[in-house]
Design a protein around this motif. Structure first.
Motif, PDB file in Angstrom:
ATOM      1  N   UNK A  67       0.826  -1.209   0.000  1.00 59.07           N
ATOM      2  CA  UNK A  67       0.000   0.000   0.000  1.00 59.07           C
ATOM      3  C   UNK A  67       0.860   1.257   0.000  1.00 59.07           C
ATOM      4  N   UNK A  68       1.999   1.215   0.695  1.00 59.43           N
ATOM      5  CA  UNK A  68       2.900   2.369   0.708  1.00 59.43           C
ATOM      6  C   UNK A  68       3.437   2.645  -0.688  1.00 59.43           C
ATOM      7  N   UNK A  69       3.853   1.573  -1.396  1.00 58.69           N
ATOM      8  CA  UNK A  69       4.388   1.751  -2.744  1.00 58.69           C
ATOM      9  C   UNK A  69       3.303   2.225  -3.706  1.00 58.69           C
ATOM     10  N   UNK A  70       2.121   1.632  -3.646  1.00 56.44           N
ATOM     11  CA  UNK A  70       1.060   2.036  -4.572  1.00 56.44           C
ATOM     12  C   UNK A  70       0.556   3.442  -4.269  1.00 56.44           C
ATOM     13  N   UNK A  71       0.584   3.835  -2.992  1.00 56.81           N
ATOM     14  CA  UNK A  71       0.222   5.212  -2.653  1.00 56.81           C
ATOM     15  C   UNK A  71       1.234   6.177  -3.251  1.00 56.81           C
ATOM     16  N   UNK A  72       2.527   5.857  -3.109  1.00 52.15           N
ATOM     17  CA  UNK A  72       3.578   6.690  -3.698  1.00 52.15           C
ATOM     18  C   UNK A  72       3.479   6.679  -5.226  1.00 52.15           C
ATOM     19  N   UNK A  73       3.222   5.492  -5.795  1.00 51.03           N
ATOM     20  CA  UNK A  73       3.117   5.392  -7.256  1.00 51.03           C
ATOM     21  C   UNK A  73       1.875   6.098  -7.788  1.00 51.03           C
ATOM     22  N   UNK A  74       0.807   6.110  -7.015  1.00 47.26           N
ATOM     23  CA  UNK A  74      -0.403   6.778  -7.485  1.00 47.26           C
ATOM     24  C   UNK A  74      -0.167   8.276  -7.654  1.00 47.26           C
ATOM     25  N   UNK A  75       0.825   8.806  -6.930  1.00 46.87           N
ATOM     26  CA  UNK A  75       1.203  10.214  -7.102  1.00 46.87           C
ATOM     27  C   UNK A  75       2.136  10.385  -8.284  1.00 46.87           C
ATOM     28  N   UNK A  76       3.038   9.405  -8.500  1.00 46.38           N
ATOM     29  CA  UNK A  76       4.031   9.553  -9.558  1.00 46.38           C
ATOM     30  C   UNK A  76       3.572   8.984 -10.893  1.00 46.38           C
ATOM     31  N   UNK A  77       2.819   7.873 -10.863  1.00 45.38           N
ATOM     32  CA  UNK A  77       2.288   7.318 -12.113  1.00 45.38           C
ATOM     33  C   UNK A  77       1.056   8.120 -12.485  1.00 45.38           C
ATOM     34  N   UNK A  78       1.248   9.092 -13.301  1.00 50.93           N
ATOM     35  CA  UNK A  78       0.156   9.978 -13.663  1.00 50.93           C
ATOM     36  C   UNK A  78       0.571  10.828 -14.842  1.00 50.93           C
ATOM     37  N   UNK A  79       0.316  12.102 -14.748  1.00 48.84           N
ATOM     38  CA  UNK A  79       0.600  12.975 -15.870  1.00 48.84           C
ATOM     39  C   UNK A  79       2.093  13.143 -16.141  1.00 48.84           C
ATOM     40  N   UNK A  80       2.927  12.876 -15.138  1.00 49.20           N
ATOM     41  CA  UNK A  80       4.362  12.916 -15.376  1.00 49.20           C
ATOM     42  C   UNK A  80       4.779  11.884 -16.405  1.00 49.20           C
ATOM     43  N   UNK A 282      12.591  13.922 -12.727  1.00 51.05           N
ATOM     44  CA  UNK A 282      12.290  14.224 -11.324  1.00 51.05           C
ATOM     45  C   UNK A 282      10.790  14.417 -11.120  1.00 51.05           C
ATOM     46  N   UNK A 283      10.132  15.059 -12.104  1.00 47.46           N
ATOM     47  CA  UNK A 283       8.688  15.255 -12.001  1.00 47.46           C
ATOM     48  C   UNK A 283       7.962  13.928 -12.104  1.00 47.46           C
ATOM     49  N   UNK A 284       8.519  13.018 -12.893  1.00 44.53           N
ATOM     50  CA  UNK A 284       7.887  11.716 -13.092  1.00 44.53           C
ATOM     51  C   UNK A 284       8.015  10.820 -11.865  1.00 44.53           C
ATOM     52  N   UNK A 285       9.254  10.667 -11.340  1.00 45.65           N
ATOM     53  CA  UNK A 285       9.439   9.702 -10.241  1.00 45.65           C
ATOM     54  C   UNK A 285       9.645  10.357  -8.880  1.00 45.65           C
ATOM     55  N   UNK A 286       9.850  11.674  -8.859  1.00 41.14           N
ATOM     56  CA  UNK A 286       9.961  12.459  -7.624  1.00 41.14           C
ATOM     57  C   UNK A 286      11.102  12.022  -6.707  1.00 41.14           C
ATOM     58  N   UNK A 287      12.091  11.315  -7.252  1.00 41.36           N
ATOM     59  CA  UNK A 287      13.243  10.908  -6.439  1.00 41.36           C
ATOM     60  C   UNK A 287      14.025  12.139  -5.999  1.00 41.36           C
ATOM     61  N   UNK A 288      14.237  12.253  -4.703  1.00 36.66           N
ATOM     62  CA  UNK A 288      14.966  13.388  -4.161  1.00 36.66           C
ATOM     63  C   UNK A 288      14.095  14.585  -3.845  1.00 36.66           C
ATOM     64  N   UNK A 289      12.839  14.558  -4.289  1.00 41.65           N
ATOM     65  CA  UNK A 289      11.938  15.692  -4.029  1.00 41.65           C
ATOM     66  C   UNK A 289      11.419  15.640  -2.597  1.00 41.65           C
ATOM     67  N   UNK A 290      11.078  14.432  -2.129  1.00 43.56           N
ATOM     68  CA  UNK A 290      10.681  14.286  -0.728  1.00 43.56           C
ATOM     69  C   UNK A 290       9.234  13.939  -0.480  1.00 43.56           C
ATOM     70  N   UNK A 291       8.436  13.794  -1.543  1.00 44.43           N
ATOM     71  CA  UNK A 291       7.026  13.462  -1.332  1.00 44.43           C
ATOM     72  C   UNK A 291       6.841  11.988  -0.962  1.00 44.43           C
ATOM     73  N   UNK A 292       7.441  11.101  -1.759  1.00 47.57           N
ATOM     74  CA  UNK A 292       7.253   9.661  -1.529  1.00 47.57           C
ATOM     75  C   UNK A 292       7.645   9.202  -0.118  1.00 47.57           C
ATOM     76  N   UNK A 293       8.724   9.746   0.501  1.00 55.52           N
ATOM     77  CA  UNK A 293       9.051   9.312   1.859  1.00 55.52           C
ATOM     78  C   UNK A 293       7.925   9.523   2.871  1.00 55.52           C
ATOM     79  N   UNK A 294       7.006  10.454   2.584  1.00 57.86           N
ATOM     80  CA  UNK A 294       5.878  10.654   3.494  1.00 57.86           C
ATOM     81  C   UNK A 294       4.935   9.459   3.443  1.00 57.86           C
ATOM     82  N   UNK A 295       4.789   8.845   2.253  1.00 58.83           N
ATOM     83  CA  UNK A 295       3.964   7.632   2.134  1.00 58.83           C
ATOM     84  C   UNK A 295       4.704   6.430   2.692  1.00 58.83           C
ATOM     85  N   UNK A 296       5.982   6.293   2.313  1.00 58.11           N
ATOM     86  CA  UNK A 296       6.768   5.149   2.787  1.00 58.11           C
ATOM     87  C   UNK A 296       6.996   5.212   4.296  1.00 58.11           C
TER      88      UNK A 296
END
Length: 457
Positions: A67-80, A282-296
């Motif tokens: 669920x953590x990965x899919x929550x993070x992916x639901x933000x990144x797998x999109x318009x990016x 970076x917009x696509x996968x957000x690595x280093x941006x800091x959003x995904x760690x909030x889900x993980x």
């Protein structure tokens, strides 16, 4: 409006200058080398963790690894993946895709470190609930004297987490694929109707909290990834004769920048192409941006490295697979040279060319689900930033601000929205990467300890 657009265009150019490029790519390479590529040797173990083999209900956290990965992916797998790639190719040509790949490989290492830190240095909000994310691993890992850096991240996150780009491109897709061909498009009124519809759908889910968001994402995202993959396979099958040529062109054009039409960087067009690929990656996968760690950081685990390994899979799925599929679809159909369309409209043109009648509607379904699932996850990120800044009891207020922004995204231009989000993504990346680099020795020690224990019978 033109003045605002110009301001954010200049702000984005300033924010994404050489210092940030060095921080994201140079910092990511440093992390990769410092850990000696160790996590990449355990991708099979990461999949086992993702499948629940090591789940323990007594561990701290709210949601499963999956669920953590899919929550993070639901933000990144999109318009990016669908619109962002189209923007990259429209401006930079095939070579931009190569630099998105580079960003993804380095991003896998960065995601490992940031997600590990999100568990290793979880903090507590004002209500005493365990929380994860850059603002917490900054204050818990580096100490209270670094709190201004955490505050800067959270303030930037309030804007960076807004869904305006996704909404803008979903609105454009509905108009171009559905309403305009049917003669139902009515300018601003159409955009407002779409905006209010998205407000209603989003409100039902996000007001239910993380549990409802993660459960919804874990059902929607995998199904749409499979559907999108099958559609792209059909497109590539129709144009199988030119697939090898364009795949090769991605590599050769990455260093010649023959099709690049953007601004130069570091004195040349190749520098501009590299920067474009890094930004869109970076917009696509957000690595280093800091959003995904909030889900993980909300994952139910007491082993930080496990969540780091799971998080690594994000950029691989997001950029190396889905973005590549989108890029090849646009390239092999030739629409990137024959059409004046940009963003999601360019991707829609590619699907319409290869799969007449049904292609654009299948794409619209994927776009709708990807975008709407992104709306759910970004709201969670924004409320976490709000909670950190103003206390947990006030975090719900962010959702109302978030919902209003959906209407703004539906009624403004693509260039304004992409420059706005690009700017604040850059601002979020600075504290995230600085803290990650400073805390990286602790992640390295934790990783060596975990993998040593893993080898023991």
């Amino acid at each position: 409006m033109e003045t605002i657009n110009t301001f954010f265009s200049e702000l984005s150019s300033y924010a994404w200058g050489l210092p940030l490029l060095i921080l994201l790519i140079g910092g990511g390479l440093y992390l990769l080398i410092s850990i000696r590529f160790l996590p990449f040797r355990y991708l099979g173990h990461a999949i086992a963790v993702l499948r629940g083999r090591y789940d323990n209900e007594s561990d701290s956290g709210e949601i499963s690894h999956f669920q953590a990965l899919t929550t993070a992916l639901s933000a990144t797998v999109g318009m990016g993946n669908i619109s962002g790639v189209a923007v990259a190719i429209f401006i930079g040509g095939p070579g931009a895709v190569f630099w998105m790949w580079v960003s993804a490989v380095i991003g896998m290492s960065t995601k490992f470190f940031t997600a590990t830190l999100a568990i290793l240095f979880r903090g507590k909000d004002s209500e005493g609930k365990i929380q994860g994310g850059p603002m917490y691993f900054i204050t818990e890992g580096l100490g209270k004297k670094w709190k201004p850096l955490a505050v800067f991240f959270a303030l930037s996150g309030l804007i960076g987490a807004l869904p305006v780009f996704n909404v803008n491109q979903l609105t454009q897709a509905i108009n171009d694929i559905l309403l305009k061909p049917a003669g139902l498009y009515n300018g601003l009124w159409s955009n407002l109707i779409i905006g209010f519809s998205l407000v209603g759908i989003t409100a039902v889910v996000i007001l239910g909290g993380l549990s409802r968001i993660s459960k919804t994402a874990s059902k929607l995202v995998p199904a749409m990834v499979v559907l999108y993959f099958l559609m792209v396979v059909i497109v590539l099958g129709v144009h199988i004769d030119v697939v090898p040529y364009y795949f090769k062109l991605i590599f050769t054009d990455a260093f010649s920048a023959s099709f690049y039409e953007g601004d130069s960087f570091l004195g040349g067009v190749l520098g501009g192409l590299i920067l474009l690929g890094i930004k869109r990656g970076a917009f696509s996968n957000e690595a280093g941006i800091g959003t995904a760690p909030m889900a993980h950081g909300a994952a139910k685990t007491n082993e930080p490295v496990r969540e780091g390994l799971v998080a690594m899979l994000g950029p691989a799925i997001d950029t190396l697979i889905i973005c590549t599929l989108t890029a090849l679809t646009i390239l092999v159909t030739g629409v990137w040279q024959s059409s004046d369309a940009n963003g999601v409209s360019l991707t829609a043109t590619a699907f319409s060319e290869a799969i007449p009648t049904f292609g654009k509607y299948g794409l619209l379904l994927c776009i709708a689900v990807f975008s709407i699932s992104s709306l759910f996850s970004y709201s969670y990120y924004g409320t976490k930033c709000m909670s950190f800044l103003f206390g947990a009891k006030h975090q719900g207020w962010y959702n109302y601000f978030y919902i209003i922004s959906i209407l703004i995204g539906a009624t403004t231009t693509l260039s304004l929205m992409i420059n706005l989000i690009d700017s604040f993504f850059a601002f979020m990346a600075v504290p995230t990467m600085v803290a990650t680099l400073l805390l990286s020795p602790k992640v390295n020690r934790e990783a060596r300890s975990y993998f040593a224990r893993l080898k023991k019978p």
